[in-house]
Scaffold this active site. Structure first.
Site, PDB file in Angstrom:
ATOM      1  N   ARG A 381       0.908  -1.581  -0.323  1.00 21.47           N
ATOM      2  CA  ARG A 381      -0.224   0.027  -0.107  1.00 21.47           C
ATOM      3  C   ARG A 381       1.240   0.952   0.276  1.00 21.47           C
ATOM      4  NH1 ARG A 381      -4.457  -2.231   1.649  1.00 21.47           N
ATOM      5  NH2 ARG A 381      -5.031  -3.844   3.238  1.00 21.47           N
ATOM      6  N   ARG A 411      -6.478  -5.324  -0.420  1.00 19.72           N
ATOM      7  CA  ARG A 411      -7.997  -5.857  -0.516  1.00 19.72           C
ATOM      8  C   ARG A 411      -7.911  -4.190  -0.076  1.00 19.72           C
ATOM      9  NH1 ARG A 411     -12.020  -9.764   0.072  1.00 19.72           N
ATOM     10  NH2 ARG A 411     -10.235 -10.645   1.435  1.00 19.72           N
ATOM     11  N   HIS A 441       3.511  -9.342   0.976  1.00 18.78           N
ATOM     12  CA  HIS A 441       3.527  -8.316   1.904  1.00 18.78           C
ATOM     13  C   HIS A 441       4.651  -7.792   2.841  1.00 18.78           C
ATOM     14  CE1 HIS A 441       1.328  -7.511   6.424  1.00 18.78           C
ATOM     15  NE2 HIS A 441       0.142  -6.746   5.211  1.00 18.78           N
TER      16      HIS A 441
END
Length: 709
Positions: A381, A411, A441
């Protein structure tokens, strides 16, 4: 025969709901500034949106499929839904009691007042009617909502619903459509207009109306020939638990874009309305196939998060926390590249107490430095208008070989990440989109530089995302290092995730789903073996969530062996502490304060040969079994001591911490008689502030020397 329930694990979903109860507790505290209390209420609403879109939607799918399978807490999907409904209804009632009967009245006394349509003065009524006629009415499109004309309501958008009745003796044109006897119409609240409508200030008070109130008040104008019998404001939360089938071989980006479209008008899982016992409610429930448990009637304003826009006014000054600065690290010289420093020592960055600027500067320096040959990094992100993206583009345009792993499956950030990936590719960056059936991640950045002694590699590893915006209020730690073993491991890591590389043993880094779990289990077992009554083992761990049953079982074994286990869990905790013969040596706390606690750090006593690790991974099945994560050691002794003392400070907090009990309840802690107040975040802020002041004071002064003429 009914299966006997186990008390070894708390239910995941109910534990997550209790996290939101702790957030709500901050909103209810009278020692928290009013504006911050409103923000905490907004966080609760946003959290519940995502919870219903993903977790509740998933449980509903299980029930519809006829599943009677139980989770590790012994609950079926239907039992979970029933328990979720009971607790969430209770918390949302508390949330709106806090908003309508505490925060909004106090905001009014402080000079910011909400004016509902029922309280419009003649002046306000004339003004709002003019706004409706001139600015709002042209944007509205009423939609029939009965029979086969049921509109698809967009996820998380607000609507006004009107129950109509024909006015007697007025001829209606039924040549096109024959209306129902008492038709229902739905009108979307326009998002192109500001929701906050400021009214003329009087007596030094800023007053505001809401766009949805104005539409509900004057919406009759949309339906000539009809009167409005009932009206309400509503908002739906839809199933967003969609995932791309990665085994089909279809174009992944196209498939992901289709998923994003599906989310907007998928099956509703929750309905929030502002009117009790309405026939509109019953009609909507039938249309959406919802039960009473799925409907939340709130006594007040829907969509609390967007209400925080009222705080962007002069009247809100003094209603927030006093400003906390982000200090440039006291051990670094601003404006100087880190290369020479990293040859001598590692650097620990602790945001948001310390500024995120060194990360951005590190990447900008790498992009501009003619000796830098390559940059590799992961992006899960990042922010809008990201300086990270800009630096990577500049690096590629400057001839560096830039490889970026953009995780498109993050997400609710999928759309932005698809955009970033496209933008980076157009700038000449090598973009890797994903690993089939795994999310990447891990947070890692590798810079390869040609120097006099040969090729040197510099690594940045973090517990949090490469996001300069969230780094202002998320607590994370990251490590800059030129350690040769870590650099070798980092090179292997990128080869593994971007190409065809046989998985090899890493010396310093652990990688999920390969060996983080096994290494954690091994270190817990080591504590068990080394623990004695005279010298008991010790594990201290801080993370966002604890839900992995193998890790929890190992911690129970360690507790039974006399190992002291101290856990700081911000969110979900499925471990049951304080149970005799199982977990009596385990304590669990959670800290909710002005910054969001996001750091994952793990300490093991190891018979006196202490070890500390930082990680991108929580102790959850998804992190340890289904994601690519990294765990890395902190070797340098001064950094080791800093992290250990920070961990210990968290467990001393008696102002913003909560303690978990074996029955699943949490108790907010407070200083006892004669006990000093310890607020961990405030003490950390003061520590970094003092270090910054000392560093500034250490800068040599320019002395003015008097000379004779």
């Amino acid at each position: 025969m009914k299966k006997e329930r186990t008390n070894k694990f708390f239910n995941r979903e109910l534990s997550w709901i209790e996290f939101n109860a702790r957030v709500l507790h901050e909103a209810q505290r009278h020692d928290v500034p009013l504006a911050e209390r409103l923000k905490f209420l907004g966080i609760v609403s946003s959290n519940f949106d995502e919870f219903f879109m993903v977790r509740v939607a998933g449980l509903k799918r299980q029930v519809q499929a006829g599943s009677t399978k139980t989770d590790i807490a012994g609950m079926t999907a239907q039992e979970q839904l029933t328990a979720i409904a009971a607790r969430t209804h209770q918390l949302i009632t508390e949330q709106y009691d806090c908003l309508m009967h505490d925060i909004l009245p106090k905001l009014a006394k402080a000079g910011i007042e909400y004016v509902p349509s029922s309280a419009y003065t003649p002046q306000y009524r004339a003004l709002t009617k003019q706004i409706f006629d001139n600015e709002v009415f042209p944007l509205l499109t009423p939609l029939r909502a009965e029979g086969s004309c049921q509109p698809h309501l967009i996820n998380r958008k607000m609507y006004a619903a009107f129950k109509l009745s024909p006015i007697p003796d007025i001829q209606t044109d039924s040549s096109i459509i024959t209306p129902a006897e008492n038709p229902l119409a739905i009108v979307q609240i326009p998002t192109a207009l500001s929701r906050i409508i400021w009214l003329p200030a009087e007596d030094g008070i800023r007053r505001f109306a809401l766009l949805e109130d104005i539409i509900a008040e004057y919406g009759t104008a949309l339906f000539p020939g009809y009167s409005v019998q009932e009206k309400l404001i509503l908002r739906v939360t839809c199933d967003a638990a969609f995932a791309v089938d990665e085994d089909t071989g279809e174009d992944f980006i196209q498939a992901m874009e289709e998923v994003l479209v599906q989310r907007q008008t998928s099956v509703p899982v929750r309905l929030v309305i502002n009117t009790l016992n309405s026939s509109i409610q019953n009609e909507l429930m039938q249309q959406m196939h919802l039960t009473a448990d799925d409907v939340f009637t709130v006594n007040g304003i829907l969509d609390i998060p967007s209400l925080t826009a009222i705080l962007d006014t002069d009247a809100a000054r003094g209603l927030t926390y006093s400003a906390w600065n982000n200090f440039y690290p006291a051990t670094l010289q601003k404006g100087e590249p880190l290369w020479d420093t990293l040859k001598q020592r590692d650097i620990l960055l602790h945001v948001p107490y310390e500024s995120y600027e060194p990360v951005i500067a590190f990447l900008n320096d790498a992009a501009a430095d003619p000796d830098v040959l390559a940059i590799k990094m992961t992006l899960y992100r990042t922010s809008g208008n990201s300086p990270i993206i800009q630096a990577l583009e500049n690096a590629a345009q400057n001839g560096k070989q830039v490889t970026v792993f953009v995780e498109l499956k993050a997400r609710f950030d999928e759309k932005q990440n698809i955009s970033w990936a496209d933008q980076l590719e157009r700038a000449g960056v090598i973009v890797v989109y994903g690993i089939v059936n795994l999310k990447v991640h891990a947070k890692i950045l590798l810079v390869v530089r040609r120097e006099h002694e040969g090729i040197c590699r510099y690594v940045h590893l973090s517990t949090g995302n490469y996001n300069d915006k969230t780094a202002r209020f998320y607590v994370d730690m990251s490590l800059f290092t030129a350690n040769r073993d870590i650099a070798n491991d980092a090179t292997q890591f990128f080869n593994i995730i971007s190409g065809y590389s046989a998985i090899q043993t890493m010396k310093r880094l652990a990688m999920a789903p390969i060996n983080i779990k096994s290494q954690l289990l091994s270190m817990i077992e080591r504590e068990i073996q080394q623990s004695t009554p005279e010298s008991p083992g010790l594990i201290m761990a801080k993370m966002n969530s604890l839900a992995h049953h193998e890790i929890i079982e190992a911690l129970y074994r360690a507790s039974r062996a006399g190992v002291r286990i101290m856990l700081n869990i911000r969110g979900i905790c499925m471990l049951v502490p304080g149970v005799s013969g199982m977990s009596e040596n385990i304590t669990v706390i959670s800290i909710i304060d002005r910054y969001l606690e996001h750091t994952r750090m793990f300490y093991f006593y190891n018979g006196g040969s202490e070890e500390i690790y930082l990680s991108s991974a929580d102790w959850m099945p998804r992190n340890l079994d289904r994601r690519v994560e990294l765990m890395f050691p902190v070797i340098q002794q001064d950094l080791f001591r800093t992290i250990k003392s920070t961990l210990e400070l968290y467990f001393s907090d008696n102002c913003k911490s909560h303690t978990l009990h074996s029955n699943g309840t949490w108790t907010a802690n407070s200083p006892q008689d004669g006990e000093p107040a310890i607020r961990a975040q405030e003490m950390l802020y003061n520590k970094y502030k003092e270090a910054s002041s000392l560093a500034e004071g250490a800068i040599p002064l320019e002395f003015v020397v008097r000379r004779s003429n």
